[in-house]
Write a protein that holds these residues in place. Structure first.
Motif, mmCIF file in Angstrom:
data_model
loop_
_atom_site.group_PDB
_atom_site.id
_atom_site.type_symbol
_atom_site.label_atom_id
_atom_site.label_comp_id
_atom_site.label_asym_id
_atom_site.label_seq_id
_atom_site.Cartn_x
_atom_site.Cartn_y
_atom_site.Cartn_z
ATOM 1 N N GLY A 52 0.780 -1.227 0.000
ATOM 2 C CA GLY A 52 0.000 0.000 0.000
ATOM 3 C C GLY A 52 0.813 1.279 0.000
ATOM 4 O O GLY A 52 0.372 2.302 -0.528
ATOM 5 N N THR A 53 2.009 1.238 0.567
ATOM 6 C CA THR A 53 2.813 2.454 0.659
ATOM 7 C C THR A 53 3.095 3.075 -0.701
ATOM 8 O O THR A 53 2.881 4.279 -0.872
ATOM 9 N N PRO A 54 3.567 2.320 -1.698
ATOM 10 C CA PRO A 54 3.815 2.951 -2.996
ATOM 11 C C PRO A 54 2.555 3.527 -3.641
ATOM 12 O O PRO A 54 2.586 4.634 -4.192
ATOM 13 N N TRP B 182 14.011 6.355 0.718
ATOM 14 C CA TRP B 182 13.847 6.422 2.162
ATOM 15 C C TRP B 182 12.553 5.727 2.578
ATOM 16 O O TRP B 182 12.528 4.961 3.543
ATOM 17 N N LEU B 183 11.462 6.003 1.866
ATOM 18 C CA LEU B 183 10.181 5.356 2.157
ATOM 19 C C LEU B 183 10.262 3.847 1.947
ATOM 20 O O LEU B 183 9.633 3.082 2.682
ATOM 21 N N ASP B 184 11.034 3.431 0.958
ATOM 22 C CA ASP B 184 11.169 2.000 0.686
ATOM 23 C C ASP B 184 11.890 1.305 1.832
ATOM 24 O O ASP B 184 11.519 0.191 2.202
ATOM 25 N N ARG B 185 12.892 1.935 2.397
ATOM 26 C CA ARG B 185 13.572 1.348 3.562
ATOM 27 C C ARG B 185 12.590 1.206 4.732
ATOM 28 O O ARG B 185 12.583 0.196 5.420
ATOM 29 N N LEU C 113 3.209 11.616 -11.128
ATOM 30 C CA LEU C 113 4.053 11.012 -12.165
ATOM 31 C C LEU C 113 5.471 10.802 -11.655
ATOM 32 O O LEU C 113 6.069 9.739 -11.880
ATOM 33 N N LEU C 114 6.024 11.786 -10.957
ATOM 34 C CA LEU C 114 7.390 11.651 -10.437
ATOM 35 C C LEU C 114 7.487 10.493 -9.449
ATOM 36 O O LEU C 114 8.460 9.734 -9.465
ATOM 37 N N LEU C 115 6.483 10.345 -8.604
ATOM 38 C CA LEU C 115 6.499 9.233 -7.655
ATOM 39 C C LEU C 115 6.305 7.894 -8.347
ATOM 40 O O LEU C 115 6.952 6.902 -7.994
ATOM 41 N N LEU C 116 5.442 7.853 -9.354
ATOM 42 C CA LEU C 116 5.252 6.619 -10.124
ATOM 43 C C LEU C 116 6.568 6.195 -10.775
ATOM 44 O O LEU C 116 6.972 5.030 -10.692
ATOM 45 N N LEU C 117 7.243 7.132 -11.401
ATOM 46 C CA LEU C 117 8.521 6.819 -12.051
ATOM 47 C C LEU C 117 9.580 6.420 -11.028
ATOM 48 O O LEU C 117 10.360 5.486 -11.262
ATOM 49 N N SER C 118 9.605 7.115 -9.904
ATOM 50 C CA SER C 118 10.595 6.793 -8.877
ATOM 51 C C SER C 118 10.404 5.382 -8.338
ATOM 52 O O SER C 118 11.372 4.623 -8.220
#
Length: 170
Positions: free
Chosen positions: A19-21, A162-165, A48-53
């Motif tokens: 859910g986070t992404p 950072w969020l992924d960690r 869009l920037l977050l989707l690409l990241s």
């Protein structure tokens, strides 16, 4: 008491992992609803920037079809014609998938170049969709938005890392 870190055998919840992404991309799309008054589009498309990241950081996380619901949400939030982000984001993710099949490895600069091409494609396509539905504007009108978006991508990618960690910690 002394706070302790994660214990062995603990796993993060499925909602946190999956859910986070999705939630961050949706929050990025909602940033266009902020009351910012400008005479031309300068605010980067954070969705869009977050989707690409997320896609370039974790290729195994999403299939290309995820762009359809996230693009629909972005279209609703941004006021773009319905289907424009759905189409453009899906084509972008399919293009990234096909590019990754040809690359054996990627580095930071290649990710930035891929993201820059995707940003230019999506914003130019969004302008084309707006023109087809009666809107107006030229490429020079969205040039500052494209420039800001390309320059902001590394910062957004760093925040996603950072969020992924946090996301995978137990």
């Amino acid at each position: 008491m002394i706070p302790q870190g994660p214990k062995l055998g603990n796993h993060p919840s499925r909602f946190r992992l999956e859910g986070t992404p999705v939630i961050t991309v949706m929050l990025g799309s909602m940033a266009t609803a902020l009351p910012v008054v400008v005479s031309s589009p300068v605010m980067p498309p954070f969705g869009l920037l977050l989707l690409l990241s997320w896609r370039l950081l974790r290729p195994e996380l999403w299939q290309a079809w995820i762009a359809l619901p996230l693009g629909l949400f972005d279209d609703v939030m941004s006021g773009q014609p319905l289907g424009s982000a759905m189409f453009l984001w899906t084509i972008t993710l399919i293009g990234i998938d096909s590019t990754e099949r040809q690359l054996y490895w990627r580095d930071y600069w290649q990710d930035w170049l891929i993201a820059a091409a995707a940003i230019i494609f999506c914003l130019s396509g969004g302008l084309l969709f707006a023109r087809l539905t009666g809107g107006g504007g030229t490429m020079m009108l969205i040039a500052p938005q494209i420039l800001w978006s390309v320059l902001l991508y590394p910062f957004v990618a760093r925040q996603c890392a950072w969020l992924d960690r946090w996301r995978i910690m137990a």
